[in-house]
Design a protein around this motif. Structure first.
Motif, PDB file in Angstrom:
ATOM      1  N   ARG A  10       0.843  -1.194   0.000  1.00 40.76           N
ATOM      2  CA  ARG A  10       0.000   0.000   0.000  1.00 40.76           C
ATOM      3  C   ARG A  10       0.880   1.245   0.000  1.00 40.76           C
ATOM      4  N   ARG A  12       0.757   5.127   0.495  1.00 40.11           N
ATOM      5  CA  ARG A  12      -0.166   6.152   0.977  1.00 40.11           C
ATOM      6  C   ARG A  12      -0.033   7.427   0.144  1.00 40.11           C
ATOM      7  N   THR A  15       1.427  13.424   2.243  1.00 40.66           N
ATOM      8  CA  THR A  15       0.713  14.195   3.266  1.00 40.66           C
ATOM      9  C   THR A  15       0.781  15.681   2.904  1.00 40.66           C
ATOM     10  N   ALA A  54      -2.204   5.581  -3.919  1.00 42.41           N
ATOM     11  CA  ALA A  54      -2.760   6.658  -3.088  1.00 42.41           C
ATOM     12  C   ALA A  54      -4.275   6.785  -3.175  1.00 42.41           C
ATOM     13  N   GLN A  58     -10.122   2.322   1.769  1.00 40.63           N
ATOM     14  CA  GLN A  58      -9.960   1.284   2.778  1.00 40.63           C
ATOM     15  C   GLN A  58     -10.718   0.020   2.344  1.00 40.63           C
ATOM     16  N   SER A  90       4.250   5.452   7.556  1.00 39.06           N
ATOM     17  CA  SER A  90       3.974   4.936   6.213  1.00 39.06           C
ATOM     18  C   SER A  90       2.520   4.504   6.035  1.00 39.06           C
ATOM     19  N   GLY A  91       1.745   4.501   7.134  1.00 42.20           N
ATOM     20  CA  GLY A  91       0.326   4.164   6.992  1.00 42.20           C
ATOM     21  C   GLY A  91      -0.076   2.795   7.529  1.00 42.20           C
ATOM     22  N   LYS A  92       0.754   2.182   8.359  1.00 46.20           N
ATOM     23  CA  LYS A  92       0.431   0.855   8.909  1.00 46.20           C
ATOM     24  C   LYS A  92      -0.828   0.898   9.767  1.00 46.20           C
ATOM     25  N   TYR A  94      -3.055   3.270   9.975  1.00 45.39           N
ATOM     26  CA  TYR A  94      -4.190   3.730   9.168  1.00 45.39           C
ATOM     27  C   TYR A  94      -4.804   2.539   8.427  1.00 45.39           C
ATOM     28  N   THR A  95      -3.953   1.713   7.857  1.00 46.27           N
ATOM     29  CA  THR A  95      -4.444   0.563   7.109  1.00 46.27           C
ATOM     30  C   THR A  95      -5.148  -0.437   8.019  1.00 46.27           C
ATOM     31  N   CYS A 325       3.718  -1.190   3.814  1.00 43.56           N
ATOM     32  CA  CYS A 325       3.249   0.187   3.648  1.00 43.56           C
ATOM     33  C   CYS A 325       4.428   1.101   3.341  1.00 43.56           C
ATOM     34  N   SER A 327       5.657   5.278   1.900  1.00 49.38           N
ATOM     35  CA  SER A 327       5.332   6.651   1.532  1.00 49.38           C
ATOM     36  C   SER A 327       5.853   6.860   0.109  1.00 49.38           C
TER      37      SER A 327
END
Ligand code: ADP
Ligand code: MG
Length: 353
Positions: A10, A12, A15, A54, A58, A90-92, A94-95, A325, A327
């Motif tokens: 994934r 992300r 930002t 990006a 979800q 990195s969005g862990k 969030y995922t 994950c 960036s």
């Protein structure tokens, strides 16, 4: 039969801060499960079972990662594990759980719920539709500074001992396991366990389990967490219990850049502080497991609490989904490449469910 780890990626979105300071995007999804990294001296393509860029929602990650099938396998009695790994930011989380910070004031919008909440809903739905006497229970552990803590136990955290038995393998003694029947109940448990994490203190993991030792965790920046759920099987076969465990691994970055020891760094870090000393061994185990079975040497699961608890998911009888994950920013290039190399290597790891 040998089953490969399923590895998905994934990426992300950039930002606001990254956009404002003019970071370049160096990762591009090419479709068909491949990504291309192009920067000054780097030009490389990596392939995965699926790539979410990006724009991916979800829900798209839930449906496209094979998560639904994993829930079904857990109900069938398998030990299933989902790992999120990648550098801090990195969005862990969030995922796995959606945008946590907002959760304190208002519940996250349904569309932003992460893999965990979606899996719980799916698990409840599936277990109800099978109409059997399936009972679900959950546990929630955190490994911080090589200590295993139970995030569901009231009061100040105390370290629980990790034991080994012939029948169960490694398990956590006196771990709390809480029965639940509704989505609200499991969401509350999750929040309760996530609280220290939301305050930014550390390493957590989450497991939803069937029967047997259960591991659950959530992660703050430098800890690993493991929430788990258990799916006990109908009374005809009491010993058959599936588990679904989520692992939010501590950031994978190297010590020199962040002062943390990397969860998945290949060489054990030399950091005197080592907030997550549990981590480098996980990367080491994965590297060894990626070698063909015949050429494999001893896998040092005993090097850390985390690798002991994950022995079954990484090299044993579990079924594992890894969500790498990253960036897309040019500033994260070296960590991104390191995550991509690890993730590619993990694709060669097999288990025997
Ligand atoms: P990690 O757990 O890997 O340290 P986080 O999940 O906390 O990283 O993500 C870092 C930041 O990026 C958070 O503010 C999060 O809300 C945001 N973010 C991560 N992934 C996404 C995404 N796919 N879409 C939108 N924002 C994201
Ligand atoms: Mg996190």
């Amino acid at each position: 039969r040998d089953t490969r780890l399923r590895v998905v990626l994934r990426v992300r979105p950039l930002t606001c801060t990254e956009t404002r300071r003019g970071d370049r995007r160096v990762v591009h999804s090419l479709g068909d499960g491949t990504v291309h990294v192009s920067a000054a001296r780097h030009d490389a393509t990596f392939g995965f079972s699926a790539v979410f860029d990006a724009g991916a929602s979800q829900e798209a990650v839930f449906e496209g990662s094979g998560m639904r099938q994993l829930v079904e396998l857990a109900i069938d009695g398998f030990s299933c594990t989902v790992f999120a790994f990648g550098q801090t930011g990195s969005g862990k989380t969030y995922t796995l759980m959606g945008p946590l910070a907002q959760r304190e004031t208002r519940p996250a919008a349904p569309g932003l719920l992460g893999l965990m909440q979606r899996s719980f809903a799916c698990l409840l739905e599936q277990s109800q539709s099978r109409g059997s006497d399936l009972a679900l229970s959950a546990s929630y552990l955190e490994i911080y500074n090589e200590q295993v803590r139970d995030l569901l136990s009231p009061g100040p955290p105390c370290a629980l001992p990790l034991r080994w038995s012939k029948t169960c393998g490694f398990y956590v003694e006196n771990q709390l396991s809480v029965d639940f029947e509704s989505l609200e109940a499991i969401a509350d448990l999750l929040l309760q366990g996530a609280e220290p994490w939301a305050q930014g203190c550390g390493h957590a993991g989450t497991c939803l389990e069937g029967a047997g030792p259960g591991v659950g965790t959530l992660s703050p920046p430098q800890s690993s967490s493991l929430p788990a759920m258990r799916v006990p099987q109908p009374s005809a076969c009491p010993s058959k219990q599936g588990t679904l465990c989520f692992v939010d691994l501590a950031g994978s970055e190297r010590v020199k850049e962040t002062g943390s020891s990397g969860e998945l760094s290949a060489r054990p870090s030399q950091s005197p502080v080592a907030p997550s000393a549990a981590c480098p061994p996980a990367g080491h185990c994965i590297s060894l497991l990626a070698k063909p079975r015949g050429k494999r040497m001893h896998i040092p699961y005993r090097d850390s609490k985390l690798t002991r608890l994950l022995a079954r998911s990484l090299g044993g009888s579990g079924i594992t989904l890894m969500v790498a994950c990253i960036s897309p920013s040019s500033r994260c290039l070296s960590e991104t490449l390191s995550t991509l190399h690890y993730a590619s290597r993990a694709r060669r790891v097999t288990t025997r469910p």
